[in-house]
Write a protein that holds these residues in place. Structure first.
Motif, PDB file in Angstrom:
ATOM      1  N   PRO A 275       1.042  -0.795  -0.111  1.00  0.00           N
ATOM      2  CA  PRO A 275       0.010  -0.153   0.154  1.00  0.00           C
ATOM      3  C   PRO A 275       0.695   1.252   0.390  1.00  0.00           C
ATOM      4  O   PRO A 275       2.174   0.510   0.475  1.00  0.00           O
ATOM      5  N   GLY A 276       0.230   2.496  -0.738  1.00  0.00           N
ATOM      6  CA  GLY A 276       1.554   3.112  -0.701  1.00  0.00           C
ATOM      7  C   GLY A 276      -0.286   4.620  -1.420  1.00  0.00           C
ATOM      8  O   GLY A 276      -0.832   4.482  -1.417  1.00  0.00           O
ATOM      9  N   GLU A 277       0.930   5.609  -1.429  1.00  0.00           N
ATOM     10  CA  GLU A 277       0.018   7.747  -1.642  1.00  0.00           C
ATOM     11  C   GLU A 277       0.805   7.627  -2.938  1.00  0.00           C
ATOM     12  O   GLU A 277       2.163   7.287  -3.114  1.00  0.00           O
ATOM     13  N   ILE A 278       0.120   7.679  -4.448  1.00  0.00           N
ATOM     14  CA  ILE A 278       0.293   8.465  -5.448  1.00  0.00           C
ATOM     15  C   ILE A 278       0.866  10.018  -5.072  1.00  0.00           C
ATOM     16  O   ILE A 278       0.761  10.788  -4.667  1.00  0.00           O
ATOM     17  N   ASP A 279       2.162   9.874  -5.813  1.00  0.00           N
ATOM     18  CA  ASP A 279       3.367  10.902  -5.797  1.00  0.00           C
ATOM     19  C   ASP A 279       1.583  12.341  -6.725  1.00  0.00           C
ATOM     20  O   ASP A 279       1.417  11.321  -7.775  1.00  0.00           O
ATOM     21  N   GLU A 280       1.975  12.990  -6.545  1.00  0.00           N
ATOM     22  CA  GLU A 280       1.091  14.556  -6.918  1.00  0.00           C
ATOM     23  C   GLU A 280       1.995  14.997  -8.429  1.00  0.00           C
ATOM     24  O   GLU A 280       1.100  15.583  -9.299  1.00  0.00           O
ATOM     25  N   THR A 281       3.066  14.302  -8.736  1.00  0.00           N
ATOM     26  CA  THR A 281       3.341  15.082  -9.727  1.00  0.00           C
ATOM     27  C   THR A 281       4.170  14.319 -10.826  1.00  0.00           C
ATOM     28  O   THR A 281       3.449  14.232 -11.499  1.00  0.00           O
ATOM     29  N   PHE A 282       4.643  12.700 -10.404  1.00  0.00           N
ATOM     30  CA  PHE A 282       5.181  11.984 -11.442  1.00  0.00           C
ATOM     31  C   PHE A 282       3.664  10.568 -11.489  1.00  0.00           C
ATOM     32  O   PHE A 282       3.833  10.667 -10.166  1.00  0.00           O
ATOM     33  N   TYR A 283       3.303   9.797 -12.729  1.00  0.00           N
ATOM     34  CA  TYR A 283       2.947   9.052 -13.066  1.00  0.00           C
ATOM     35  C   TYR A 283       3.568   7.530 -12.550  1.00  0.00           C
ATOM     36  O   TYR A 283       4.650   7.169 -12.812  1.00  0.00           O
ATOM     37  N   TYR A 284       2.650   6.611 -11.501  1.00  0.00           N
ATOM     38  CA  TYR A 284       3.113   6.162 -11.200  1.00  0.00           C
ATOM     39  C   TYR A 284       3.329   4.811 -11.963  1.00  0.00           C
ATOM     40  O   TYR A 284       4.437   3.601 -11.656  1.00  0.00           O
ATOM     41  N   GLY A 285       3.459   4.412 -13.551  1.00  0.00           N
ATOM     42  CA  GLY A 285       3.137   3.733 -14.257  1.00  0.00           C
ATOM     43  C   GLY A 285       4.781   3.955 -14.846  1.00  0.00           C
ATOM     44  O   GLY A 285       5.130   2.964 -16.619  1.00  0.00           O
ATOM     45  N   PHE A 286       5.377   4.657 -14.915  1.00  0.00           N
ATOM     46  CA  PHE A 286       6.268   5.403 -15.529  1.00  0.00           C
ATOM     47  C   PHE A 286       7.936   4.440 -15.199  1.00  0.00           C
ATOM     48  O   PHE A 286       8.443   5.008 -13.864  1.00  0.00           O
ATOM     49  N   ASN A 287       8.114   3.271 -14.805  1.00  0.00           N
ATOM     50  CA  ASN A 287       8.288   2.733 -13.905  1.00  0.00           C
ATOM     51  C   ASN A 287       8.823   1.082 -14.429  1.00  0.00           C
ATOM     52  O   ASN A 287       8.162   0.189 -15.273  1.00  0.00           O
ATOM     53  N   ASN A 288      10.064   0.289 -13.832  1.00  0.00           N
ATOM     54  CA  ASN A 288      10.216  -1.165 -13.887  1.00  0.00           C
ATOM     55  C   ASN A 288       8.892  -2.104 -13.503  1.00  0.00           C
ATOM     56  O   ASN A 288       9.137  -3.065 -13.805  1.00  0.00           O
ATOM     57  N   ARG A 289       8.399  -1.292 -12.008  1.00  0.00           N
ATOM     58  CA  ARG A 289       7.573  -2.177 -11.934  1.00  0.00           C
ATOM     59  C   ARG A 289       6.832  -1.560 -11.627  1.00  0.00           C
ATOM     60  O   ARG A 289       6.623   0.073 -10.697  1.00  0.00           O
ATOM     61  N   MET A 290       5.330  -1.860 -11.867  1.00  0.00           N
ATOM     62  CA  MET A 290       4.385  -0.560 -11.595  1.00  0.00           C
ATOM     63  C   MET A 290       2.953  -1.002 -10.428  1.00  0.00           C
ATOM     64  O   MET A 290       2.324  -2.336 -10.579  1.00  0.00           O
ATOM     65  N   ASN A 291       2.861  -0.392  -9.463  1.00  0.00           N
ATOM     66  CA  ASN A 291       2.437  -0.857  -8.062  1.00  0.00           C
ATOM     67  C   ASN A 291       1.221  -0.282  -8.657  1.00  0.00           C
ATOM     68  O   ASN A 291       0.653   1.024  -7.982  1.00  0.00           O
ATOM     69  N   GLN A 292      -0.390  -1.219  -8.649  1.00  0.00           N
ATOM     70  CA  GLN A 292      -1.965  -0.252  -8.743  1.00  0.00           C
ATOM     71  C   GLN A 292      -1.791  -1.032  -7.539  1.00  0.00           C
ATOM     72  O   GLN A 292      -3.497  -0.746  -7.154  1.00  0.00           O
ATOM     73  N   ASN A 293      -1.648  -0.741  -6.273  1.00  0.00           N
ATOM     74  CA  ASN A 293      -2.039  -0.422  -4.706  1.00  0.00           C
ATOM     75  C   ASN A 293      -1.578   0.573  -3.650  1.00  0.00           C
ATOM     76  O   ASN A 293      -1.361   0.613  -3.161  1.00  0.00           O
ATOM     77  N   LEU A 294      -2.163   1.622  -4.716  1.00  0.00           N
ATOM     78  CA  LEU A 294      -1.737   3.139  -4.588  1.00  0.00           C
ATOM     79  C   LEU A 294      -3.541   3.935  -4.567  1.00  0.00           C
ATOM     80  O   LEU A 294      -4.023   3.349  -5.596  1.00  0.00           O
ATOM     81  N   ARG A 295      -3.206   4.999  -3.420  1.00  0.00           N
ATOM     82  CA  ARG A 295      -4.556   5.488  -3.799  1.00  0.00           C
ATOM     83  C   ARG A 295      -4.128   6.908  -3.643  1.00  0.00           C
ATOM     84  O   ARG A 295      -2.763   7.359  -3.390  1.00  0.00           O
ATOM     85  N   GLY A 296      -4.499   8.312  -4.068  1.00  0.00           N
ATOM     86  CA  GLY A 296      -4.080   9.435  -4.084  1.00  0.00           C
ATOM     87  C   GLY A 296      -4.867   9.531  -5.898  1.00  0.00           C
ATOM     88  O   GLY A 296      -5.320   9.041  -7.088  1.00  0.00           O
ATOM     89  N   GLU A 297      -3.964  11.568  -6.072  1.00  0.00           N
ATOM     90  CA  GLU A 297      -3.993  11.448  -7.543  1.00  0.00           C
ATOM     91  C   GLU A 297      -2.914  12.435  -7.580  1.00  0.00           C
ATOM     92  O   GLU A 297      -2.586  13.097  -6.840  1.00  0.00           O
ATOM     93  N   MET A 298      -2.831  13.225  -9.159  1.00  0.00           N
ATOM     94  CA  MET A 298      -2.009  13.602  -9.211  1.00  0.00           C
ATOM     95  C   MET A 298      -2.228  15.482  -9.012  1.00  0.00           C
ATOM     96  O   MET A 298      -3.586  15.551  -9.394  1.00  0.00           O
TER      97      MET A 298
END
Length: 762
Positions: A275-298
């Motif tokens: 679990p975690g919170e979405i960063d307000e600036t950077f999209y979480y999908g631009f990574n080697n590993r994409m964690n979809q157990n995050l909440r929040g919005e940019m």
């Protein structure tokens, strides 16, 4: 050094003696004495310099503007002198500027527009010290216009627009005073006695305001309506200056500043696991590993601007391995390093050249407005990349990565071979997949495989018509997810997934929905469960198109995930199952030359209230339906044998005659209104031009009244030439000198000219 005797000996040389005689015999140039024209021309140049600064982000105006003003002032006071020494120094200065230009040109071969503009500004500053004649001022006017054009090609925002309006407002009176100078009219001398207060002619100010608005409106309409044919697309490939890369960096590891890239302890909150919170600036999908157990919005933020021949999904990465709560790139170690030649910025990207189907080459230029991870967005499938680093990384999913993050201001260009989507061909594509495709893109966790497959098959079985081909199944499943599952309004509304929970299973059977990217994950796994190879892809939506700059403005909130499905012999095609999105993402279509006009309407409709937009669309639909219905009725009439052919011909002939009568009446009415709005002297002059024009002696727009009158002396009798001279002199004296002619005499002269013209036509 030469003494007096040496000069006498030099004068004995014939060539030197001849050159000296020519110099002494030559007359100094006739100076331009209009101070107002000089000030206006200098204002045009200053606006051009500042516009180039604003568009290119340089600081040339800090020194060029004051030096240019100094030079123009010097030229005014020295306009009647030969200034031989100054001309010699200016020639040396221009050679120095040319040498410096070639030095900068070698460093900026990727995009020479700004370098050329700098050279032009330097030449103009030097040129401003030698402006005795009107033609010299004309060169400065052209330089200001060229600088404005360069700024227009470089600018990526509407900050350039106010300067364009200022330039237009200055250019109109400049052309008037330039025309006065060409006519040979001298500036009015101010009386030495007490001056009377001159009344402001508000009607004339209103006319100039109307003219300014009309020119601006016509320019905008022409820009929006003009078709964008493929031949007009200039393939200039802007790229930033070269970037030096440390030897230990490559693009296999994606560095996203908003998230831990797998180097944390993995207990949660690091962005890659748990679990975690979405960063307000950077999209979480631009990574080697994409964690979809995050909440929040940019928080919305502009991240790049794109100039492209077609809108599309600016693809960034694709994931092949589902982890139960997200995705990862399973074959990251197989990514290859691409290198470019030292003399070119071009990377050749390997593409599949054996696939079937038609493609179109699309050129895109990207400029990073704020920092991004070391990703390279591009339309699928890129074949050429123009990038400022010596190497880039190309992975097994067709994605490009940079060794370094995309810093603010970085520019690069991509050429992609974008496939057309042919539904009939894709529906008949083979269903036999290679072992490599089956191994990589059919993976589903065994714990959920049977249950997800059963749910997917039940959905397909409930279709109104049998859905058999993978393409039609993909379309139906995407539409089903849109209509039967929902997105929560609260970005923190859904509970976090536990360590044993699966995202797809929770979405389908417990929560009956999820966040937008969850739809794409569920859709991808459902397709895999019934044997259709698919993968998750992340990137940016096209963004907001600005019809005035021609750029797509892309924000961080435009980033999202969707699904790519594989069709043997045709390759990968994207599907979007997210509610509110089109199932088929934006891509190339059959050529539409009025695409800019269509986008302009979308932009305008976005600002209008919904009732107004609906009303206008209804009006357009009614008019279009009426036009199409009339054409269909007329075609049916012609198809009814000889009687229908005769009736249709009579009808078309009658309609054409009525249209001609209406057009002729409208032209006469418009001409009368056109003359009625003119002052009496201008009306007389215009009627004279129309009378002579009907005889075949039309005045060229570039001719002055006096030039036109002199030309007519060769073709007209003496009586008519005398009338033309008298009316032309009266018009010029009134227009530019303010004198009031004898209208009664001029009207008699015009009547005589018209009468003789009619007699000759008979």
């Amino acid at each position: 050094m030469f003494n007096s005797s040496g000069i006498r000996h030099l004068s004995l040389i014939p060539i030197w003696r001849r050159i000296r005689q020519q110099i002494e015999a030559s007359k100094p140039p006739t100076p331009e004495d209009s101070a107002i024209l000089r000030v206006l021309v200098q204002a045009l140049v200053i606006v051009g310099i500042i516009a180039t600064d604003v568009a290119a982000g340089t600081t040339m105006s800090l020194w060029a503007v004051p030096l240019s003003i100094l030079g123009a002032t010097w030229s005014w006071y020295r306009r009647r002198d030969r200034n031989i020494a100054v001309k010699f120094l200016l020639a040396i200065g221009m050679l120095v500027a040319l040498g410096a230009f070639f030095g900068r040109l070698i460093e900026a071969l990727n995009d020479t527009r700004v370098v050329l503009a700098e050279l032009l500004i330097q030449v103009q500053v030097l040129h401003s010290f030698d402006l005795p004649r009107r033609s010299d001022l004309g060169y400065s006017m052209v330089i200001g216009l060229i600088l404005l054009g360069v700024a227009g090609t470089v600018s990526q925002t509407l900050a350039f627009a106010p300067l364009l309006l200022i330039f237009l407002a200055i250019a109109l009176p400049t052309l008037v005073f330039d025309y006065r100078s060409r006519l040979g009219l001298k500036p009015e001398k101010r009386p030495t006695g007490p001056r009377k207060k001159k009344k402001i002619n508000y009607s004339q100010l209103g006319f100039y305001g109307f003219l300014f608005s009309l020119v601006l409106a016509i320019g905008l309409v022409i820009f929006a309506v003009m078709p964008r044919f493929p031949g007009y697309q200039l393939q200039t490939f802007p790229v930033s200056s070269p970037i030096e890369i440390p030897g230990d960096l490559d693009g296999r590891q994606i560095v996203n500043p908003g998230y831990d890239n797998g180097e944390g302890d993995g207990t949660g909150g690091d962005g890659t696991d748990g679990p975690g919170e979405i960063d307000e600036t950077f999209y979480y999908g631009f990574n080697n590993r994409m964690n979809q157990n995050l909440r929040g919005e940019m928080t919305p933020k502009v991240v790049m601007r794109v100039r492209s021949q077609a809108e599309g999904f600016w693809r960034v990465l694709a994931f092949d391995r589902y982890t139960g709560q997200g995705w990862e790139i399973g074959r990251n170690e197989e990514a290859t390093t691409l290198r470019r030649p030292s003399w070119s910025y071009q990377f050749n990207v390997p593409i599949d050249r054996t696939r079937l189907g038609r493609t179109q080459e699309i050129v895109q230029s990207y400029t990073a407005v704020s920092d991004l991870p070391n990703i390279i967005p591009a339309l699928y499938e890129p074949k050429s990349l123009y990038f400022p680093t010596d190497q880039v990384t190309f992975d097994t999913e067709g994605s490009l990565r940079s060794p370094l993050g995309l810093v603010e201001g970085l520019t690069y260009t991509v050429i992609s071979e974008v496939p057309y989507r042919d539904r009939s061909a894709l529906s008949q594509a083979p269903t036999t997949y290679s072992q490599a495709i089956r191994n990589s893109y059919l993976q589903v966790p065994p714990e959920i495989s049977d249950r997800v497959r059963q749910q997917t098959e039940e959905i397909l079985a409930g279709a109104p018509n049998p859905v058999t081909s993978p393409y039609e199944q993909a379309l139906y499943l995407a539409q089903y997810l849109k209509q039967n599952y929902s997105i929560p309004n609260d970005p923190f509304g859904l509970p976090f997934l536990g360590p044993e929970d699966d995202l797809v299973e929770t979405f389908l059977f417990q929560q009956q929905g999820g966040y937008p990217d969850h739809f794409s994950t569920v859709y991808t796994v459902m397709l895999r469960s019934i044997g259709i190879p698919s993968r998750l892809v992340v990137g940016f939506a096209p963004g907001e198109f600005n019809p005035f700059t021609g750029l797509y403005v892309v924000r961080n909130t435009d980033a999202y995930a969707m699904t790519e499905v594989y069709f043997p012999e045709y390759g990968w095609f994207a599907f979007d199952p997210i509610p509110g999105h089109e199932i088929i993402p934006p891509s190339i279509q059959e050529y539409q030359p009025f695409s800019v006009l269509r986008m302009l309407w979308r932009w305008v409709a976005g600002w209008l209230p919904s009732p107004v937009t609906g009303f206008l669309q209804a009006v357009f639909s009614i008019l279009g339906g009426w036009l199409v219905g009339s054409i269909v009725w007329l075609l049916r009439l012609f198809s009814r044998g000889w009687v229908g052919l005769l009736a249709g011909s009579i009808l078309l002939t009658g309609l054409a005659f009525l249209v001609w009568l209406a057009w002729d009446g409208f032209r006469q009415w418009r001409y009368r209104r056109f003359l009625a709005k003119m002052p009496p002297v201008e009306r007389l002059y215009q009627q004279m031009l129309d009378t002579l024009g009907r005889q075949g002696y039309r005045k060229h727009p570039a001719q002055t009244p006096f030039e036109y009158a002199r030309e007519l002396h060769q073709h007209q009798p003496e009586t008519d030439s005398s009338a033309v001279d008298e009316i032309s002199h009266a018009y010029v004296s009134w227009r530019y000198g303010g004198s009031e002619p004898n209208l009664a005499v001029l009207q008699e002269r015009l009547k005589g000219l018209k009468k003789r013209s009619q007699l000759r036509r008979k």
